[in-house]
Design an enzyme around this catalytic site. Structure first.
Site, PDB file in Angstrom:
ATOM      1  N   HIS A 138     -15.627   5.322  -5.212  1.00 25.02           N
ATOM      2  CA  HIS A 138     -15.230   5.458  -3.854  1.00 25.02           C
ATOM      3  C   HIS A 138     -16.124   4.815  -2.874  1.00 25.02           C
ATOM      4  O   HIS A 138     -17.350   5.150  -2.627  1.00 25.02           O
ATOM      5  CB  HIS A 138     -15.093   6.879  -3.474  1.00 25.02           C
ATOM      6  N   CYS A 168      -9.626  12.536  -1.328  1.00 29.49           N
ATOM      7  CA  CYS A 168      -9.002  11.018  -1.284  1.00 29.49           C
ATOM      8  C   CYS A 168      -8.019  10.791  -2.188  1.00 29.49           C
ATOM      9  O   CYS A 168      -8.091  11.067  -3.429  1.00 29.49           O
ATOM     10  CB  CYS A 168     -10.447  10.098  -1.350  1.00 29.49           C
ATOM     11  N   HIS A 187     -10.077   4.185   1.234  1.00 33.39           N
ATOM     12  CA  HIS A 187     -10.796   3.994  -0.052  1.00 33.39           C
ATOM     13  C   HIS A 187     -10.522   2.351  -0.633  1.00 33.39           C
ATOM     14  O   HIS A 187      -9.436   1.917  -0.537  1.00 33.39           O
ATOM     15  CB  HIS A 187     -10.167   4.896  -1.341  1.00 33.39           C
ATOM     16  N   CYS A 216      -8.874   8.391  -4.951  1.00 33.92           N
ATOM     17  CA  CYS A 216     -10.006   8.924  -5.985  1.00 33.92           C
ATOM     18  C   CYS A 216      -8.831   9.692  -6.852  1.00 33.92           C
ATOM     19  O   CYS A 216      -9.293   9.627  -8.224  1.00 33.92           O
ATOM     20  CB  CYS A 216     -10.786   9.948  -5.266  1.00 33.92           C
ATOM     21  N   GLY A 240      -5.284  -2.755   9.941  1.00 32.03           N
ATOM     22  CA  GLY A 240      -4.172  -2.423   9.090  1.00 32.03           C
ATOM     23  C   GLY A 240      -4.193  -1.517   7.821  1.00 32.03           C
ATOM     24  O   GLY A 240      -3.543  -0.846   7.140  1.00 32.03           O
ATOM     25  N   THR A 288      -4.991   2.060   6.206  1.00 36.45           N
ATOM     26  CA  THR A 288      -4.652   2.957   6.178  1.00 36.45           C
ATOM     27  C   THR A 288      -4.977   4.237   5.163  1.00 36.45           C
ATOM     28  O   THR A 288      -5.114   5.489   5.554  1.00 36.45           O
ATOM     29  CB  THR A 288      -3.101   3.262   6.069  1.00 36.45           C
ATOM     30  N   HIS A 302      -9.531  -0.948  -1.710  1.00 41.34           N
ATOM     31  CA  HIS A 302      -8.345  -1.552  -2.338  1.00 41.34           C
ATOM     32  C   HIS A 302      -7.989  -2.775  -2.261  1.00 41.34           C
ATOM     33  O   HIS A 302      -8.030  -3.071  -1.129  1.00 41.34           O
ATOM     34  CB  HIS A 302      -7.286  -0.306  -2.355  1.00 41.34           C
ATOM     35  N   HIS A 327      -5.029  -5.589  -2.399  1.00 45.48           N
ATOM     36  CA  HIS A 327      -3.406  -5.764  -2.556  1.00 45.48           C
ATOM     37  C   HIS A 327      -3.375  -7.088  -3.343  1.00 45.48           C
ATOM     38  O   HIS A 327      -3.739  -7.930  -2.883  1.00 45.48           O
ATOM     39  CB  HIS A 327      -2.886  -5.815  -1.118  1.00 45.48           C
ATOM     40  N   ASP A 371       2.433  -0.368  -5.449  1.00 43.31           N
ATOM     41  CA  ASP A 371       2.678  -0.075  -4.045  1.00 43.31           C
ATOM     42  C   ASP A 371       3.736   0.852  -3.899  1.00 43.31           C
ATOM     43  O   ASP A 371       4.831   0.239  -4.212  1.00 43.31           O
ATOM     44  CB  ASP A 371       2.232  -1.195  -2.985  1.00 43.31           C
TER      45      ASP A 371
HETATM   46  P1  AMP Z   1      -3.975  -0.375   3.552  1.00 45.98           P
HETATM   47  O1  AMP Z   1      -2.899  -0.046   4.794  1.00 45.98           O
HETATM   48  O2  AMP Z   1      -4.428  -1.691   3.253  1.00 45.98           O
HETATM   49  O3  AMP Z   1      -4.864   0.705   3.471  1.00 45.98           O
HETATM   50  O4  AMP Z   1      -2.851   0.245   1.950  1.00 45.98           O
HETATM   51  C1  AMP Z   1      -2.633   1.238   1.715  1.00 45.98           C
HETATM   52  C2  AMP Z   1      -1.605   1.031   0.671  1.00 45.98           C
HETATM   53  O5  AMP Z   1      -1.193   1.960  -0.025  1.00 45.98           O
HETATM   54  C3  AMP Z   1      -0.106   0.923   1.581  1.00 45.98           C
HETATM   55  O6  AMP Z   1       0.290  -0.411   1.225  1.00 45.98           O
HETATM   56  C4  AMP Z   1       0.700   1.943   1.140  1.00 45.98           C
HETATM   57  O7  AMP Z   1       2.042   1.424   0.949  1.00 45.98           O
HETATM   58  C5  AMP Z   1       0.193   2.268  -0.450  1.00 45.98           C
HETATM   59  N1  AMP Z   1       0.195   3.679  -0.682  1.00 45.98           N
HETATM   60  C6  AMP Z   1       0.151   4.828   0.230  1.00 45.98           C
HETATM   61  N2  AMP Z   1       0.373   5.869  -0.771  1.00 45.98           N
HETATM   62  C7  AMP Z   1       0.408   5.510  -2.102  1.00 45.98           C
HETATM   63  C8  AMP Z   1       0.874   6.093  -3.395  1.00 45.98           C
HETATM   64  N3  AMP Z   1       0.731   7.263  -3.354  1.00 45.98           N
HETATM   65  N4  AMP Z   1       1.202   5.323  -4.409  1.00 45.98           N
HETATM   66  C9  AMP Z   1       0.903   4.004  -4.095  1.00 45.98           C
HETATM   67  N5  AMP Z   1       0.754   3.403  -3.107  1.00 45.98           N
HETATM   68  C10 AMP Z   1       0.500   3.975  -2.017  1.00 45.98           C
HETATM   69 ZN    ZN Z   2     -11.597   7.612  -2.863  1.00 47.09          ZN
END
Ligand code: AMP
Ligand code: ZN
Length: 124
Positions: A47, A8, A97, A11, A92, A94, A99, A101, A31
């Protein structure tokens, strides 16, 4: 149920990275693809795939997570901001894990009129 997954991304970031804010059990990162002038992600080290599974956290962990979101926003100087959790792929999400925003530092992308008020006015 393990609280960490080797495969992950979040993680691994929660274990090691450059953090905007950090406390026991939680980290905050910028982000990589910001959608607002300030766009921070709050990651619990524990996680779970999505917010649907939030009941897997202990009550005090859930409380601390919400406090940490507010602390992080305050730490970067935000008083007004949005907190968003995308739950599931079609909403939305992606990265699977949990999180949070934190989006701030600029005008909201929609008119600041509550939907119910807008509908009531439209029906007058
Ligand atoms: P979500 O689409 O709600 O799952 O949010 C995932 C977020 O993670 C997106 O806004 C991505 O731009 C961000 N993201 C993906 N990889 C990374 C990374 N390595 N460092 C920081 N943010 C990331
Ligand atoms: Zn995780």
């Amino acid at each position: 149920m393990p609280t960490r997954r080797d495969d992950c991304l979040f993680c691994s970031i929660a274990r090691q990275g450059a953090y905007v804010h950090q406390a026991k059990g939680f980290v905050a990162i910028n982000d990589i693809n910001p959608q607002a002038p300030v766009h921070i992600l709050v990651l619990p080290e524990h996680h779970v795939d999505t917010f649907r599974d939030v009941a897997e956290f202990e009550a005090k962990e859930t409380k601390r997570m919400l406090e940490f979101v507010a602390e992080t926003a305050a730490k970067v100087g935000l008083t007004d901001y949005r907190v968003v959790v995308n739950v599931g792929a079609t909403a939305g999400q992606t990265v699977f894990h949990l999180h949070w925003h934190i989006l701030g530092g600029g005008p909201a992308s929609r008119e600041d009129v509550p939907a119910a008020v807008a509908i009531a006015e439209a029906n007058e």
